[in-house]
Design a protein around this motif. Structure first.
Motif, PDB file in Angstrom:
ATOM      1  N   GLN A   1       1.053  -1.137   0.074  1.00 47.25           N
ATOM      2  CA  GLN A   1       0.110   0.017   0.027  1.00 47.25           C
ATOM      3  C   GLN A   1       0.725   1.194  -0.087  1.00 47.25           C
ATOM      4  OE1 GLN A   1      -3.579   0.199   0.407  1.00 47.25           O
ATOM      5  NE2 GLN A   1      -3.381  -1.862  -0.509  1.00 47.25           N
TER       6      GLN A   1
ATOM      7  N   GLU B   1       3.813   1.221  -1.134  1.00 49.47           N
ATOM      8  CA  GLU B   1       4.683   1.307  -2.168  1.00 49.47           C
ATOM      9  C   GLU B   1       3.931   1.959  -3.207  1.00 49.47           C
ATOM     10  OE1 GLU B   1       6.034  -2.417  -2.774  1.00 49.47           O
ATOM     11  OE2 GLU B   1       7.961  -2.158  -1.522  1.00 49.47           O
ATOM     12  N   ALA B   2       2.468   1.353  -3.495  1.00 48.55           N
ATOM     13  CA  ALA B   2       1.723   1.888  -4.609  1.00 48.55           C
ATOM     14  C   ALA B   2       1.426   3.247  -4.325  1.00 48.55           C
ATOM     15  CB  ALA B   2       0.441   1.086  -4.599  1.00 48.55           C
ATOM     16  N   ALA B   3       1.314   3.785  -3.283  1.00 42.82           N
ATOM     17  CA  ALA B   3       1.097   5.286  -3.060  1.00 42.82           C
ATOM     18  C   ALA B   3       2.345   6.113  -3.441  1.00 42.82           C
ATOM     19  CB  ALA B   3       0.530   5.536  -1.700  1.00 42.82           C
ATOM     20  N   GLY B   4       3.224   5.568  -3.014  1.00 44.13           N
ATOM     21  CA  GLY B   4       4.475   6.343  -3.339  1.00 44.13           C
ATOM     22  C   GLY B   4       4.831   6.382  -4.687  1.00 44.13           C
ATOM     23  N   ALA B   5       4.587   5.202  -5.438  1.00 42.96           N
ATOM     24  CA  ALA B   5       4.858   5.027  -6.905  1.00 42.96           C
ATOM     25  C   ALA B   5       3.882   5.997  -7.728  1.00 42.96           C
ATOM     26  CB  ALA B   5       4.358   3.531  -7.361  1.00 42.96           C
ATOM     27  N   LEU B   6       2.671   6.405  -7.045  1.00 40.51           N
ATOM     28  CA  LEU B   6       1.919   7.400  -7.943  1.00 40.51           C
ATOM     29  C   LEU B   6       2.349   8.709  -7.589  1.00 40.51           C
ATOM     30  CD1 LEU B   6      -1.440   5.848  -7.080  1.00 40.51           C
ATOM     31  CD2 LEU B   6      -0.661   5.963  -9.368  1.00 40.51           C
ATOM     32  N   GLY B   7       3.469   8.916  -6.609  1.00 43.93           N
ATOM     33  CA  GLY B   7       4.068  10.261  -6.466  1.00 43.93           C
ATOM     34  C   GLY B   7       3.559  10.840  -5.281  1.00 43.93           C
ATOM     35  N   LEU B   8       2.629  10.307  -4.149  1.00 44.74           N
ATOM     36  CA  LEU B   8       1.999  10.729  -3.054  1.00 44.74           C
ATOM     37  C   LEU B   8       3.286  11.071  -1.877  1.00 44.74           C
ATOM     38  CD1 LEU B   8      -0.523   9.716  -4.433  1.00 44.74           C
ATOM     39  CD2 LEU B   8      -1.526   9.794  -2.003  1.00 44.74           C
ATOM     40  N   SER B   9       3.256  12.225  -1.201  1.00 47.11           N
ATOM     41  CA  SER B   9       4.290  12.205  -0.399  1.00 47.11           C
ATOM     42  C   SER B   9       3.949  11.570   0.921  1.00 47.11           C
ATOM     43  CB  SER B   9       4.191  13.978   0.006  1.00 47.11           C
ATOM     44  OG  SER B   9       2.823  14.333   0.789  1.00 47.11           O
TER      45      SER B   9
ATOM     46  N   GLU C   1       9.794  12.426  -6.153  1.00 47.74           N
ATOM     47  CA  GLU C   1       8.390  12.624  -6.365  1.00 47.74           C
ATOM     48  C   GLU C   1       8.216  13.111  -7.700  1.00 47.74           C
ATOM     49  OE1 GLU C   1       6.716  14.945  -2.959  1.00 47.74           O
ATOM     50  OE2 GLU C   1       7.284  13.496  -1.386  1.00 47.74           O
TER      51      GLU C   1
ATOM     52  N   PHE D   1       1.954  -3.560  -9.960  1.00 48.62           N
ATOM     53  CA  PHE D   1       2.601  -4.603  -9.174  1.00 48.62           C
ATOM     54  C   PHE D   1       2.100  -5.959  -9.234  1.00 48.62           C
ATOM     55  CE2 PHE D   1       2.851  -0.513  -7.043  1.00 48.62           C
ATOM     56  CZ  PHE D   1       3.971  -0.418  -6.556  1.00 48.62           C
TER      57      PHE D   1
END
Lengths: 376, 260
Positions: A273, A275-283, B92, B102
């Motif tokens: 979760q 990782e997915a959020a980070g991969a979308l660019g979320l801080s 970012e 994934f």
């Protein structure tokens, strides 16, 4: 429903049958749960006998034999002067105002009632599913209401007379301590839990230290420290209100417990979760606020409410530093010579009120869990 | 390991406008374990790379380094002209341009499908909600499940969830898409629906790096197939050459094991 003819259908076109009659309905339930074996039959009988032994005397004590009317405590006494073996509800009636507000001046009690109405009026829309402005109502209840309540209760401005905190008491004081503790401990607990899982070693060490310190000390010690020791460290002439010191102590104490409950939820969220959020660019903060915490908090609602209920009951400990909360004022009435001897009624009433509050919290948490369930 | 001949790309690696990803002598360790060894890789705009290799060969770690889900300790990784360092701003910025899919989908279970798709455009790109929903519906139609928009991830099949995950990445309008074994967790009958979406995406010219064992997919869409073992790139070739005429013994062994 189709009749049972087990050989009449073709392969692959078996019709739907209804379940056997003996496994459904009231009879099926009783057969399965109460009388499924000789042992269960015996246990059911024993249970019924215990209910018969316990419930009728309670009903007699609380309702049938209870004293509902009368002006003086004599109505509740035997000829010998001892209390009758039944609930003396006129005792509660006589002391009701004191139990609810403590020594808060009668002419000023409208201020407390107004705050109650404001609070309840704000909470009701939160239970209406179709209500649109829940976010704004929550902001109001969390940030605006406490300020209004403070000015109403303490007075000293807007032409309101000052009411010193030693006069605060009864259920009112219990609610002040409990609600402050609940509202303050959750956000602090969340921050501590995040800090304890942080990658930054100093932040982590500070959070671990804070949590372990407060969790390792009994609440009574915290309260004693806040009321007896803490003033010794302050410079001459500087003093905080005793109630404020108790509030801070209770809130920080619960925050340490809350932190560990929340951490349990954080650990249960899969790494994917984040990782997915980070991969979308979320801080980091957006990931926590939008993805991780909503899931983690939902998962630990039972634990959070458990801590709240514990906190609510622990407020009774403020009695030992001289604050008269709900249980405190009840005990204070026992010392009145005229109304002495009605301990049972007093304690039963106290238990009932505490139970009502705790049970409501429990029911609300179940409602929340059901509402937030999204099938995962 | 000096006896293994590593096929270096013949073209000289210069960072031109067309280069999307440039890895130069990248090394990574997990504790003492040397998981990536001297990785050199250049990916040009519109290229579709398939990375395969036995499990534990470092292929997932490699593509996770490209958006810094894993940190490399030595060498340089330049994505879209920005070097990946510890600088959060750069990370970012790169993550906004690089989509990732994934193995286990990693949809957000507490949000509806539509909210899964609009979350990043709204909170990262600051897109107005209505616009973000239009974009989301457009991509849901492209992955052929617009009717599921109001449902929650837990109510969808694995194949549907993975297609939602692809759509979620596309909503950010990425320039590069990374796929980390996107079909490995799916039932056989659902693999095709996900691969179809990926083939379509490839045909539209998306730059893609895909870790997968779907050799059919590699033959259809890849410009280059990279074979990794023990943290190194062992062989790198265009698909026909790679499958019909593998050069390295380990590649031959691997291919004989997965192509029955």
């Amino acid at each position: 429903m189709t009749e049972r003819k087990s050989d009449s259908h073709e392969l692959g076109s078996h019709p739907d049958w209804s379940p056997p009659a003996s496994t459904v309905g009231v009879l099926g339930w009783m057969r399965a749960n109460l009388f499924s074996s000789p042992l269960n039959f015996g246990l059911t009988a024993l249970g019924l006998w215990l209910i018969y032994q316990i419930v009728p005397p309670i009903i007699n004590w609380a309702f049938i034999d209870a004293i509902w009317s009368g002006d003086s405590p004599d109505a509740c006494r035997n000829e010998g002067g001892g209390p009758k073996a039944a609930a003396c509800w006129i005792y509660i009636d006589h002391w009701f105002n004191y139990l609810m507000y403590g020594l808060y001046p009668k002419t000023e009690q409208w201020r407390i009632n107004s705050a109650y109405i404001l609070l309840l009026g704000g909470m009701i829309p939160l239970f209406i599913p179709s209500f649109k402005y829940k976010g704004w109502i929550s902001v109001f209840l969390l940030f605006v209401f406490p300020v209004i309540a403070y000015f109403l209760f303490a007075g000293g401005s807007f032409d309101l007379a000052i009411v010193e905190t030693p006069l605060w008491g009864g259920l009112f004081l219990t609610l002040v301590i409990a609600i402050t503790g609940i509202v303050v401990s959750l956000p602090i607990g969340i921050v501590l839990a995040l800090g304890r899982r942080s990658d930054m070693p100093i932040v982590r060490a500070l959070c671990v230290g804070f949590i372990e310190l407060w969790r390792g000390v009994p609440l009574i010690t915290v309260l004693f420290m806040s009321s007896v020791m803490f003033p010794l460290f302050l410079p001459e002439g500087m003093n905080f209100d005793k109630l404020i010191r108790a509030l801070v102590g209770v809130a920080l104490f619960s925050a340490a417990y809350m932190a560990e409950v929340v951490r349990g939820g954080l650990q249960a969220i899969p790494k994917g979760q984040t990782e997915a959020a980070g991969a979308l660019g979320l801080s980091y903060w957006k990931t926590m606020g939008l993805i991780i915490l909503p899931q983690a908090l939902k998962m630990v609602i039972p634990g959070i409410v458990n801590t709240f209920i514990g906190l609510f009951k622990d407020t009774t400990l403020v009695l030992i530093i001289g604050l008269f909360d709900f249980l405190g004022v009840i005990q204070a009435t026992f010392t009145n010579p005229e109304w002495g001897g009605f301990h049972t009624t007093g304690y039963v009433f106290a238990a009932f009120i505490y139970w009502c509050f705790c049970f409501s919290m429990s029911r609300y948490s179940m409602h929340l869990e059901k509402k937030l369930h999204t099938g995962h | 390991m000096s006896e293994i001949e590593i096929q270096k790309p013949t073209k000289e690696m210069t960072v031109s406008d067309d280069v999307m990803i440039h890895m130069n002598a990248v090394h990574k360790w997990y504790g003492e374990f040397h998981v990536l060894k001297d990785i050199n890789l250049t990916v040009n705009k519109g290229e579709r790379i398939v990375i395969c290799g036995p499990s534990g060969s470092g292929k997932s770690t490699l593509i996770r380094c490209l958006n810094r889900l894993e940190e490399h300790q030595q060498g340089q990784i330049v994505v879209e002209g920005t070097e990946l360092t510890g600088d959060l701003k750069h990370i970012e910025q790169i993550r906004r341009e690089v989509g990732m899919v994934f193995q286990h989908f990693n949809l957000f279970p507490h949000l509806s499908i539509l909210d899964n798709l609009t979350l990043a455009p709204i909170w990262v790109r600051k897109m107005p909600k209505a616009d973000a929903e239009d974009v989301a519906m457009k991509y849901l139609e492209r992955v052929k499940i617009p009717e599921q928009a109001a449902k929650y991830p837990g109510q969808l099949s694995g194949g549907q969830q993975q297609r939602v995950a692809i759509a979620r990445s596309l909503c950010m309008n990425p320039k590069i898409m990374l796929f980390d074994e996107p079909t490995s967790a799916l039932d056989p009958e659902m693999i095709k629906e996900v691969l179809d979406v990926m083939v379509e995406l490839a045909q539209e010219g998306m730059t893609m790096i895909c870790v997968t064992h779907e050799m059919g997919f590699a033959k259809t869409v890849a410009n280059r197939v990279i074979f990794m073992d023990e943290g190194q790139i062992i062989e790198e070739n265009e698909p026909n050459q790679f499958f019909d005429n593998p050069q390295n013994d380990r590649t031959k062994l691997f291919l004989s094991q997965i192509l029955h």
